[in-house]
Design a protein around this motif. Structure first.
Motif, PDB file in Angstrom:
ATOM      1  N   GLU A  47       0.630   3.778  -3.082  1.00 49.78           N
ATOM      2  CA  GLU A  47       0.144   5.143  -2.885  1.00 49.78           C
ATOM      3  C   GLU A  47       1.145   6.155  -3.454  1.00 49.78           C
ATOM      4  O   GLU A  47       0.750   7.118  -4.119  1.00 49.78           O
ATOM      5  CB  GLU A  47      -0.091   5.414  -1.402  1.00 49.78           C
ATOM      6  CG  GLU A  47      -0.708   6.773  -1.140  1.00 49.78           C
ATOM      7  CD  GLU A  47      -1.137   6.950   0.314  1.00 49.78           C
ATOM      8  OE1 GLU A  47      -1.644   8.042   0.625  1.00 49.78           O
ATOM      9  OE2 GLU A  47      -0.966   6.020   1.130  1.00 49.78           O
ATOM     10  N   LYS A  48       2.427   5.937  -3.219  1.00 51.67           N
ATOM     11  CA  LYS A  48       3.460   6.825  -3.757  1.00 51.67           C
ATOM     12  C   LYS A  48       3.454   6.770  -5.290  1.00 51.67           C
ATOM     13  O   LYS A  48       3.488   7.801  -5.956  1.00 51.67           O
ATOM     14  CB  LYS A  48       4.839   6.437  -3.213  1.00 51.67           C
ATOM     15  CG  LYS A  48       5.968   7.346  -3.686  1.00 51.67           C
ATOM     16  CD  LYS A  48       7.287   6.922  -3.068  1.00 51.67           C
ATOM     17  CE  LYS A  48       8.470   7.792  -3.398  1.00 51.67           C
ATOM     18  NZ  LYS A  48       8.525   8.442  -4.648  1.00 51.67           N
TER      19      LYS A  48
ATOM     20  N   THR B   5       0.802  -1.230   0.000  1.00 57.07           N
ATOM     21  CA  THR B   5       0.000   0.000   0.000  1.00 57.07           C
ATOM     22  C   THR B   5       0.832   1.276   0.000  1.00 57.07           C
ATOM     23  O   THR B   5       0.508   2.223  -0.713  1.00 57.07           O
ATOM     24  CB  THR B   5      -0.993   0.011   1.176  1.00 57.07           C
ATOM     25  OG1 THR B   5      -0.283  -0.242   2.390  1.00 57.07           O
ATOM     26  CG2 THR B   5      -2.067  -1.036   0.985  1.00 57.07           C
TER      27      THR B   5
ATOM     28  N   SER C 167       0.423   8.545  -6.816  1.00 65.64           N
ATOM     29  CA  SER C 167       0.457  10.002  -6.621  1.00 65.64           C
ATOM     30  C   SER C 167       1.373  10.686  -7.633  1.00 65.64           C
ATOM     31  O   SER C 167       1.218  11.873  -7.899  1.00 65.64           O
ATOM     32  CB  SER C 167       0.906  10.345  -5.197  1.00 65.64           C
ATOM     33  OG  SER C 167       2.288  10.095  -5.036  1.00 65.64           O
TER      34      SER C 167
ATOM     35  N   ALA D  57      -6.205   4.003  -1.749  1.00 62.05           N
ATOM     36  CA  ALA D  57      -5.349   5.102  -2.223  1.00 62.05           C
ATOM     37  C   ALA D  57      -5.451   5.267  -3.736  1.00 62.05           C
ATOM     38  O   ALA D  57      -5.430   6.389  -4.254  1.00 62.05           O
ATOM     39  CB  ALA D  57      -3.897   4.863  -1.817  1.00 62.05           C
TER      40      ALA D  57
ATOM     41  N   ARG E 249      -7.104   8.697  -5.505  1.00 64.39           N
ATOM     42  CA  ARG E 249      -6.341   9.496  -6.468  1.00 64.39           C
ATOM     43  C   ARG E 249      -7.063   9.591  -7.809  1.00 64.39           C
ATOM     44  O   ARG E 249      -7.143  10.669  -8.404  1.00 64.39           O
ATOM     45  CB  ARG E 249      -4.941   8.901  -6.649  1.00 64.39           C
ATOM     46  CG  ARG E 249      -4.131   9.562  -7.732  1.00 64.39           C
ATOM     47  CD  ARG E 249      -3.737  10.979  -7.354  1.00 64.39           C
ATOM     48  NE  ARG E 249      -2.865  11.515  -8.385  1.00 64.39           N
ATOM     49  CZ  ARG E 249      -2.911  12.756  -8.824  1.00 64.39           C
ATOM     50  NH1 ARG E 249      -3.748  13.615  -8.280  1.00 64.39           N
ATOM     51  NH2 ARG E 249      -2.112  13.159  -9.766  1.00 64.39           N
TER      52      ARG E 249
END
Length: 191
Positions: free
Chosen positions: A23-24, A19, A27, A70, A74
């Protein structure tokens, strides 16, 4: 857009359960949808990935990535930003219920699993060495996964118009959608 995320994650070796890394990754992605001569083009960090995101590997990976909060957060953010620009037609499994619940017109497109498999087979299944039966099973499983996920499950919005395209050509479906849009505009009293 979810296919583009799945492709980027697969390329980077980031699994759905990772996760923090996912998520990184999401993004930092630049996903753009652009009009094309025959169909919409999908660009991932500037690269045209329209064909690659339809591969069997990406298709089978999408539900797992799409279920990650996430990722959904986004992409919803990006989709809503597109919608604010106006003049947008969006399709997706949670557009009318979650992404744009106040959309002026919601059409819930459907077709039988068999017909959707036939269409995908004609579009790209042969090139990927898939049988019609394999595609039917894959599509039915994705429907099951999307309808049962906790976040933004695949459901019809209460105010959506159902359009079953099982027996329609793409042109016929587009004509019906255009007619529904025209009627919606007329009822709203806009030019």
């Amino acid at each position: 857009m979810y296919r583009a995320v799945a492709l980027a994650a697969l390329r980077a070796g980031v699994e759905p359960g990772m996760t923090g890394e996912l998520e990184k990754l999401v993004s930092e992605l630049d996903i753009r949808l652009e009009p094309g001569a025959a169909a919409q083009r999908v660009r991932l960090n500037g690269e045209d990935v329209t064909d690659e995101i339809r591969s069997r590997e990406v298709t089978s990976a999408v539900p797992a990535y799409a279920a990650v909060p996430a990722v959904r957060a986004r992409l919803v953010e990006l989709q809503r930003a597109m919608a604010r620009e106006g003049g947008v037609v969006m399709d997706g499994r949670d557009i009318g219920t979650h992404v744009l619940p106040d959309a002026e017109l919601k059409i819930f497109l459907t077709a039988s699993v068999q017909e959707r498999a036939r269409r995908r087979y004609e579009e790209s299944g042969r090139a990927q060495g898939m049988t019609l039966e394999m595609l039917e099973a894959e599509i039915a499983e994705r429907d099951r996964q999307d309808a049962s996920r906790e976040i933004s499950p695949l459901v019809k919005a209460d105010d959506a118009i159902v359009l079953d395209t099982t027996t329609l050509t793409a042109e016929e479906a587009a004509e019906r959608i255009a007619a529904l849009a025209g009627r919606s505009i007329a009822e709203a009293g806009r030019p």
